[in-house]
Design a protein around this motif. Structure first.
Motif, PDB file in Angstrom:
ATOM      1  N   ASN A 271      33.870 101.536 -56.893  1.00 36.51           N
ATOM      2  CA  ASN A 271      34.651 102.228 -55.874  1.00 36.51           C
ATOM      3  C   ASN A 271      33.822 102.510 -54.617  1.00 36.51           C
ATOM      4  OD1 ASN A 271      37.216 103.735 -55.281  1.00 36.51           O
ATOM      5  ND2 ASN A 271      35.762 105.417 -55.013  1.00 36.51           N
ATOM      6  N   LEU A 272      34.473 102.469 -53.475  1.00 38.79           N
ATOM      7  CA  LEU A 272      33.821 102.764 -52.195  1.00 38.79           C
ATOM      8  C   LEU A 272      33.135 104.140 -52.257  1.00 38.79           C
ATOM      9  CD1 LEU A 272      33.195 102.475 -49.210  1.00 38.79           C
ATOM     10  CD2 LEU A 272      35.548 103.106 -48.692  1.00 38.79           C
TER      11      LEU A 272
ATOM     12  N   ARG B 188      31.608 113.372 -58.604  1.00 37.85           N
ATOM     13  CA  ARG B 188      30.326 114.053 -58.394  1.00 37.85           C
ATOM     14  C   ARG B 188      30.485 115.537 -58.624  1.00 37.85           C
ATOM     15  NH1 ARG B 188      30.801 115.878 -52.967  1.00 37.85           N
ATOM     16  NH2 ARG B 188      32.326 114.653 -51.843  1.00 37.85           N
TER      17      ARG B 188
ATOM     18  N   ASN C  82      34.712  98.237 -53.600  1.00 32.80           N
ATOM     19  CA  ASN C  82      35.410  97.327 -54.503  1.00 32.80           C
ATOM     20  C   ASN C  82      36.634  96.831 -53.763  1.00 32.80           C
ATOM     21  OD1 ASN C  82      36.984  96.133 -56.428  1.00 32.80           O
ATOM     22  ND2 ASN C  82      36.755  97.750 -57.944  1.00 32.80           N
TER      23      ASN C  82
ATOM     24  N   ILE D  98      38.041 106.367 -44.297  1.00 39.10           N
ATOM     25  CA  ILE D  98      38.466 105.871 -45.609  1.00 39.10           C
ATOM     26  C   ILE D  98      39.813 106.470 -45.972  1.00 39.10           C
ATOM     27  CG2 ILE D  98      36.086 105.659 -46.422  1.00 39.10           C
ATOM     28  CD1 ILE D  98      36.786 108.210 -48.189  1.00 39.10           C
TER      29      ILE D  98
ATOM     30  N   GLU E  59      40.930 110.382 -48.848  1.00 39.71           N
ATOM     31  CA  GLU E  59      39.693 111.159 -48.852  1.00 39.71           C
ATOM     32  C   GLU E  59      39.439 111.736 -50.249  1.00 39.71           C
ATOM     33  OE1 GLU E  59      38.275 113.571 -45.848  1.00 39.71           O
ATOM     34  OE2 GLU E  59      39.385 112.637 -44.218  1.00 39.71           O
ATOM     35  N   PRO E  60      38.178 112.066 -50.552  1.00 46.41           N
ATOM     36  CA  PRO E  60      37.881 112.673 -51.860  1.00 46.41           C
ATOM     37  C   PRO E  60      38.604 114.015 -52.016  1.00 46.41           C
ATOM     38  CG  PRO E  60      35.853 112.205 -50.632  1.00 46.41           C
ATOM     39  CD  PRO E  60      36.976 111.925 -49.716  1.00 46.41           C
TER      40      PRO E  60
ATOM     41  N   LEU F 178      29.824 106.620 -61.216  1.00 47.92           N
ATOM     42  CA  LEU F 178      30.491 105.595 -60.417  1.00 47.92           C
ATOM     43  C   LEU F 178      31.219 104.617 -61.331  1.00 47.92           C
ATOM     44  CD1 LEU F 178      30.851 104.321 -57.573  1.00 47.92           C
ATOM     45  CD2 LEU F 178      28.681 103.144 -57.949  1.00 47.92           C
ATOM     46  N   GLY F 179      32.490 104.408 -61.032  1.00 48.93           N
ATOM     47  CA  GLY F 179      33.275 103.442 -61.788  1.00 48.93           C
ATOM     48  C   GLY F 179      33.863 102.391 -60.870  1.00 48.93           C
TER      49      GLY F 179
ATOM     50  N   ASN G 211      36.866 101.865 -60.075  1.00 53.11           N
ATOM     51  CA  ASN G 211      37.957 102.355 -59.215  1.00 53.11           C
ATOM     52  C   ASN G 211      37.784 103.783 -58.736  1.00 53.11           C
ATOM     53  OD1 ASN G 211      39.173  99.898 -59.881  1.00 53.11           O
ATOM     54  ND2 ASN G 211      40.201 100.798 -61.644  1.00 53.11           N
ATOM     55  N   GLY G 212      36.737 104.442 -59.162  1.00 48.05           N
ATOM     56  CA  GLY G 212      36.590 105.845 -58.791  1.00 48.05           C
ATOM     57  C   GLY G 212      35.157 106.320 -58.856  1.00 48.05           C
ATOM     58  N   TYR G 213      34.995 107.557 -58.420  1.00 51.35           N
ATOM     59  CA  TYR G 213      33.666 108.165 -58.340  1.00 51.35           C
ATOM     60  C   TYR G 213      33.825 109.648 -58.564  1.00 51.35           C
ATOM     61  CZ  TYR G 213      29.148 109.472 -56.186  1.00 51.35           C
ATOM     62  OH  TYR G 213      27.897 109.974 -55.937  1.00 51.35           O
TER      63      TYR G 213
ATOM     64  N   HIS H 138      36.611 110.782 -56.007  1.00 45.72           N
ATOM     65  CA  HIS H 138      37.022 109.727 -55.078  1.00 45.72           C
ATOM     66  C   HIS H 138      37.728 108.689 -55.949  1.00 45.72           C
ATOM     67  CE1 HIS H 138      33.331 110.606 -52.258  1.00 45.72           C
ATOM     68  NE2 HIS H 138      33.332 111.515 -53.207  1.00 45.72           N
ATOM     69  N   ALA H 139      38.947 108.354 -55.619  1.00 45.66           N
ATOM     70  CA  ALA H 139      39.691 107.409 -56.463  1.00 45.66           C
ATOM     71  C   ALA H 139      40.371 106.358 -55.610  1.00 45.66           C
ATOM     72  CB  ALA H 139      40.721 108.151 -57.315  1.00 45.66           C
ATOM     73  N   ASN H 140      40.181 105.092 -55.971  1.00 43.92           N
ATOM     74  CA  ASN H 140      40.814 103.979 -55.261  1.00 43.92           C
ATOM     75  C   ASN H 140      40.585 104.062 -53.753  1.00 43.92           C
ATOM     76  OD1 ASN H 140      43.190 104.736 -57.659  1.00 43.92           O
ATOM     77  ND2 ASN H 140      42.067 102.829 -57.719  1.00 43.92           N
ATOM     78  N   THR H 141      39.353 104.360 -53.421  1.00 39.43           N
ATOM     79  CA  THR H 141      38.983 104.580 -52.027  1.00 39.43           C
ATOM     80  C   THR H 141      38.844 103.236 -51.308  1.00 39.43           C
ATOM     81  OG1 THR H 141      37.641 106.376 -52.925  1.00 39.43           O
ATOM     82  CG2 THR H 141      37.382 105.861 -50.582  1.00 39.43           C
ATOM     83  N   LYS H 142      39.513 103.129 -50.174  1.00 37.74           N
ATOM     84  CA  LYS H 142      39.424 101.900 -49.372  1.00 37.74           C
ATOM     85  C   LYS H 142      39.020 102.272 -47.946  1.00 37.74           C
ATOM     86  CE  LYS H 142      41.134  99.563 -52.837  1.00 37.74           C
ATOM     87  NZ  LYS H 142      40.139  98.938 -53.727  1.00 37.74           N
TER      88      LYS H 142
END
Lengths: 364, 364
Positions: free
Chosen positions: B249-250, A264, B166, A294, A297-298, A257-258, A260-262, A282-286
């Motif tokens: 990140n979300l 897995r 985030n 969201i 999507e991933p 987990l970062g 701005n991103g995730y 997952h990047a810049n997910t809102k």
């Protein structure tokens, strides 16, 4: 212009007929720059049968001892799949006999033992590598590229990893990984090793400040760890946790987990498919409008490979050995360095468990 | 035979125009057994605009106070999306005015406050429910069926959950969830709540024995939690960990590991798609021959739903209110019970952080 001649294959000797040696033998034969010239077992019949069953070249020698493999001048490198408690003796002896060492993990019972192995290799200019296969899958480099992307991943914040498998009562009763005189680290050494390596990998091999085993670990009657977890605190507040077990369904997860991103990955240790490894980003997910769903999507990323990761491991190791042997180059220090860091954290988790789940400081 | 008459819709009043109230208003209007009759804000203009913007029935009343909603005899139930620090006052007052209470989470600053709210509802025979939407998705019941399968899942061993998002510097500076006088629990209350609920859900709502926050939590200048993690130790050695954050990140994960199976879900809090929720099951997973791959591979399960989970939440709540109102039945105690258990664990994590990450015993 003449094509470059193909490299002389690195000639492997294998000491021991462990089950994992079947997979790695296949990898040595699949890799374009290596071959098997000898296998040793305490029983010459067992060694010969292993060679036959696993498609060794007809010229490969079967020996009735490990010493005979180490004394064979045709052997450039040894692969050591022996129980962990035997690594110190045989890996050091292999180095003294001027063999490069590909060492099965867990590499040692503690970092003191590993340091003796590393010193023996280093003093003779021999390459050392632990047999952590997933490091060599091209997916691993692609995942790292994502984790290094400041826009899509950003600052690292947390890592979680699981490696467990449940091989049933027969395994728990008889396997060497459950015997305190053979593999005293149990699930921590055999399974936790991978989680710890993944956590270090995600942290660019920075060591944690402190390691705390989580209550409660499980043990067998002989005191060998059957399951345990730990939290690792890094500088900058990065938090990592892992769980390893011989008592839970086969599961091989890393999640990173970062800001701005995730990222897995669900099969990081042994890809479900040999020729392709997926990972999920997952990047810049809102949250979408009204927090219904969201955006974006991933995404799934598929990384194909011509060779299985264990053959790529052998290829990389053999390439390094070849450069030392034929071009007089020095050893690649990355591999002993990350092996030692992994062992340091394994040791810290073990110490934390032994001290009643106290936090343990980790120092290089 | 005449068809049963449709139930009289439960008439909702809403106190406060928080952003989340937009989503829940839509849910109340989507649910077949509920409607909105009133909304109150400190500004009547704001209340009227909210009603118009969110498609309220023309007959819905806009009030310039929360009290006016509670005093409206047409209101059966109130939905409370106010900042956490205001829940005690307004939820208790709602119950005193004989309104059923659908309470946004985190439900209270601590279990003492929640107990006052629950006592007020219980003493008047009013239904209480917290607005934890994912509990009501049909996926949740299907996942539970898998976790209850002794052959495919077996004994529960470990749970891990992440909820982070985030929302950037503006959120961190101005949102109520960052203000110690409004939502003092920060990321633990707003995000950790879901992780804790998921862990309790996986454990059939058994409470952990001890809860230990993991070093290090992050705080803003006012001392509000921006990120934290914890380990929860259950009876039988079941180990759970979670991580919640406003700085990552979300991400919305639960993974549940059993002796024979593994379940993972990557959008448990807000499904990526409104009409379908996937989850992933690994059952009786073994290494394939030569430890090349696994058998069987994990499977994806898609659970469709006609109504979004928040509408199913409103539907369930309204159904319970309807039974009380029209049939004289008692309240459903499951919802206050699990809400209280969730709050107890939230409190324990907070206490552990406050006490320097000491283990905290949890008692009902």
């Amino acid at each position: 212009m003449a094509a470059e001649p193909p490299p002389t294959p690195v000639r492997f000797g294998i000491i021991g007929c462990a089950n994992i040696a079947r997979k790695v033998s296949r990898a040595i034969l699949l890799s374009p720059n290596s071959t098997i010239v000898a296998i040793g077992s305490r029983s010459i019949e067992k060694a010969a049968a292993f060679a036959k069953d696993n498609g060794f070249p007809a010229s490969a020698k079967a020996y009735g001892s490990y010493d005979a493999v180490l004394d064979d001048p045709e052997v450039d490198a040894v692969y050591v799949p022996l129980p962990t408690s035997l690594h110190l003796h045989w890996a050091v002896l292999a180095a003294r006999k001027r063999k490069h060492v590909l060492l099965e993990k867990p590499v040692a019972l503690n970092v003191g033992e590993l340091d003796e192995i590393l010193a023996a290799c280093e003093s003779s200019g021999l390459q050392y590598m632990d047999a952590t296969m997933w490091m060599h899958h091209p997916r691993t480099a692609e995942m790292k590229a994502f984790l290094s992307d400041p826009q899509r991943f950003g600052q690292l914040k947390a890592v979680h990893s699981i490696f467990s498998y449940n091989s049933g009562p027969e395994f728990l009763k008889n396997d060497i990984r459950l015997k305190p005189d053979l593999d005293a680290l149990g699930a921590l050494g055999d399974a936790g090793w991978y989680c710890i390596r993944a956590i270090l990998w995600a942290n660019d091999y920075q060591l944690p400040k402190t390691v705390t085993a989580l209550k409660d670990a499980e043990f067998n009657e002989a005191g060998v760890i059957l399951s345990c977890g730990a939290s690792l605190l890094f500088h900058d507040g990065i938090l990592a946790t892992f769980y390893c077990s011989f008592l839970s369904n086969l599961t091989m997860e890393v999640s990173v987990l970062g800001a701005n991103g995730y990222l897995r990955v669900h099969d990081f240790i042994i890809p479900f498919q040999e020729n392709v490894g997926p990972f999920y980003v997952h990047a810049n997910t809102k949250f979408a409008q009204l927090s219904i769903g969201i955006e974006p999507e991933p995404t799934e990323h598929l990384v194909t490979t011509d060779l299985p990761q264990e053959a790529l491991m052998v290829k990389e190791f053999s390439s390094l050995v070849g450069k030392i042997k034929e071009n007089g180059l020095g050893t690649e220090t990355k591999w002993p360095t990350i092996s030692r860091k992994t062992q340091l954290v394994v040791d810290a988790v073990k110490t934390s468990i032994d001290k009643g789940f106290e936090p343990i400081e980790v120092a290089y």
